[in-house]
Design an enzyme around this catalytic site. Structure first.
Site, PDB file in Angstrom:
ATOM      1  N   LYS A 117      21.627  27.967  21.283  1.00  0.00           N
ATOM      2  CA  LYS A 117      20.249  28.314  21.639  1.00  0.00           C
ATOM      3  C   LYS A 117      19.582  29.151  20.567  1.00  0.00           C
ATOM      4  O   LYS A 117      18.416  28.972  20.259  1.00  0.00           O
ATOM      5  CB  LYS A 117      20.217  29.114  22.949  1.00  0.00           C
ATOM      6  CG  LYS A 117      20.291  28.276  24.190  1.00  0.00           C
ATOM      7  CD  LYS A 117      19.828  29.111  25.374  1.00  0.00           C
ATOM      8  CE  LYS A 117      19.913  28.307  26.666  1.00  0.00           C
ATOM      9  NZ  LYS A 117      19.610  29.138  27.827  1.00  0.00           N
ATOM     10  N   LYS A 200      20.710  15.237  26.191  1.00  0.00           N
ATOM     11  CA  LYS A 200      20.745  15.638  27.586  1.00  0.00           C
ATOM     12  C   LYS A 200      19.344  15.545  28.192  1.00  0.00           C
ATOM     13  O   LYS A 200      18.362  15.836  27.518  1.00  0.00           O
ATOM     14  CB  LYS A 200      21.237  17.090  27.637  1.00  0.00           C
ATOM     15  CG  LYS A 200      21.934  17.436  28.932  1.00  0.00           C
ATOM     16  CD  LYS A 200      22.543  18.823  28.855  1.00  0.00           C
ATOM     17  CE  LYS A 200      22.594  19.392  30.271  1.00  0.00           C
ATOM     18  NZ  LYS A 200      23.176  20.702  30.347  1.00  0.00           N
ATOM     19  N   LYS A 203      14.301  19.716  31.049  1.00  0.00           N
ATOM     20  CA  LYS A 203      13.008  19.963  31.673  1.00  0.00           C
ATOM     21  C   LYS A 203      11.924  20.140  30.617  1.00  0.00           C
ATOM     22  O   LYS A 203      10.751  20.156  30.930  1.00  0.00           O
ATOM     23  CB  LYS A 203      13.041  21.201  32.583  1.00  0.00           C
ATOM     24  CG  LYS A 203      14.384  21.854  32.703  1.00  0.00           C
ATOM     25  CD  LYS A 203      14.418  22.932  33.772  1.00  0.00           C
ATOM     26  CE  LYS A 203      15.746  23.669  33.724  1.00  0.00           C
ATOM     27  NZ  LYS A 203      16.091  24.412  34.902  1.00  0.00           N
TER      28      LYS A 203
END
Ligand code: TRP
Length: 338
Positions: A117, A200, A203
Site C-alpha cells: 500500500k 483483484k 471498490k
C-alpha cells in the site's frame, strides 16, 4: 499450548471505506453469515481501521451503515450474532495500545500489505496504517476469538495476532490469550476484476463495469456479467484447463461460490460450452442470488435509525465481553485500577 480452554468464538471485521462489492460478499459476508449458529459470532464494522487513510466524515458514517446493511441483508441475524462498529467499544483502542507495546518494529516491517500500500512513499502514510495490524490483533484478542474468517490477504495479520498473543503470554508468564486460527476457504476468497482477471476486484477501480457492487440492482448485475471479459476458448473439460485463463477461472469461481458448489462441478456441467451460453447462465444465477440482497440493503438504508439501533445494541453486548478481558489484561500488565 492448546486452545481447549477457550470457548470457540468467531470474530471478523470489514472496513467501511468505499462501497461493498462482490469480493466482500463472497469472500467475507456470505461466509460470516454461514458460521452463524455453529459458534458464537461477533462481526464488526471496523471504522477505526478505515481512517488509517483519509475518510470524509459524512461518507464514513454512511459507509459504516452500509456495511452493517450489507451484513444484515445477507442474512446476519442480530439475535444470533453481535454486530457493531468498532469505535463504539473503546476497549479496542485500549488493548490496541498495549499491543503496540508488545509487537516489535521488525515484525511490522515484514507486513507485506503495508509495503504494497505504501510503496516507496511510506513516510507520507499515517502511523495508524503502519500500526494497524496491532489494532487488528486487539480486535480479535479482546474477545478471545479462536476463529477468524478472512481472505488470503489478511492471513499474515492473523499470524501476527498469534505472535502477539504468544509474546504477551510468554513475557507476562500467563496463558491468557488464545492462539487464533485464520479460517480461509471457499472457491472465491479472491474475486477478480471482470475486465482483467489478473487484478483483484476492488471498490476503487476506474470503471464500474469491472466490479459488482452489493448495491447493484438486477439490471446492472446482469449487464456486467454479460459484458464481462472472457477469452477465445470454450469452457474447459477439467479445472486443470483453467490454468493461465484468469478470466475463465474467475467467472467459474464466482459461479461456484454463488451456487455453493465447487469449480469442478461447474466445469463438469459446462464442459466445452461457449461463453455465449455460460455468461447468461452466470448472469441469471447472480441476479437470483444478489438482487434480493441489494433490494434489502436499499430498504435498510432508507431507515438509518434502525441500523443505528442495531449497532448500539451490538456495541453494548460486545462491551460486556470485552470489558472483563481488558481489565484482566490491565491487571496482568500492572496498570493500577484504583
Ligand atoms: N484488516 C482487515 C481488512 O482490511 C479488517 C479487519 C480489521 C479484521 N480487524 C479485523 C478482519 C479483525 C478480521 C479480524 O480486511
Amino acid at each position: 499450548m492448546t486452545n481447549t480452554a477457550f470457548t470457540p468464538r468467531v470474530f471478523s471485521g470489514i472496513k467501511p471505506s468505499g462501497g461493498l462489492q462482490l469480493g466482500n460478499y463472497l469472500g467475507a459476508i456470505k461466509r460470516f453469515v454461514g458460521m452463524q449458529g455453529e459458534m458464537e459470532t461477533i462481526y464488526c464494522v471496523v471504522d477505526m481501521h478505515a481512517i488509517t487513510v483519509w475518510q470524509d466524515p459524512a461518507e464514513l458514517a454512511n459507509a459504516t451503515r452500509e456495511v452493517a446493511a450489507g451484513y444484515l441483508a445477507a442474512g446476519l441475524d442480530p439475535t444470533k450474532s453481535i454486530l457493531f462498529n468498532q469505535s463504539q467499544v473503546a476497549a479496542h483502542a485500549e488493548l490496541g495500545w498495549i499491543f503496540n507495546c508488545v509487537a516489535r518494529v521488525g515484525w511490522m516491517n515484514r507486513m507485506t500489505q503495508f509495503k504494497d500500500k505504501a510503496g516507496d512513499n511510506a513516510e507520507k502514510h499515517s502511523l495508524g496504517l503502519y500500526a494497524y495490524p496491532a489494532l487488528m490483533a486487539a480486535d480479535i484478542l479482546l474477545y478471545h476469538a479462536t476463529h477468524v474468517p478472512v481472505g488470503e490477504d489478511q492471513k499474515q495479520h492473523v499470524e501476527l495476532t498469534r505472535d502477539i498473543a504468544k509474546k504477551f503470554n510468554h513475557d507476562y508468564k500467563v496463558d491468557f490469550f488464545p492462539e487464533t486460527a485464520p479460517v480461509i476457504d471457499g472457491p472465491a476468497t479472491r474475486v477478480m476484476n471482470l475486465r482483467d482477471g489478473t487484478k483483484k476486484m476492488s471498490k476503487s477501480g476506474e470503471s464500474d463495469m469491472e466490479r459488482i457492487n452489493m448495491t447493484d440492482d438486477a439490471d446492472k448485475i446482469a449487464k456486467k456479467f454479460k459484458k464481462a471479459k472472457s477469452d477465445a476458448e470454450p469452457l474447459p473439460e477439467t479445472v486443470e484447463g483453467l490454468a493461465d485463463r484468469p478470466e475463465a477461472r474467475n467467472l467459474i469461481d464466482i459461479y461456484a461460490a454463488l451456487n455453493d458448489v465447487t469449480p469442478a462441478d461447474v466445469v463438469a456441467e459446462y464442459a466445452g460450452a461457449q461463453w455465449g451460453k455460460f455468461k447468461p447462465a452466470l448472469a441469471d444465477l447472480a441476479v437470483a442470488k444478489l438482487a434480493p440482497i441489494s433490494g434489502e440493503m436499499a430498504r435498510l438504508m432508507s431507515d438509518p435509525a434502525e441500523i443505528d439501533r442495531i449497532l448500539a445494541d451490538g456495541s453494548a453486548r460486545a462491551r460486556e465481553i470485552a470489558q472483563p478481558i481488558l481489565h484482566k489484561t490491565y491487571d496482568i500488565v500492572g496498570m493500577l485500577r484504583s
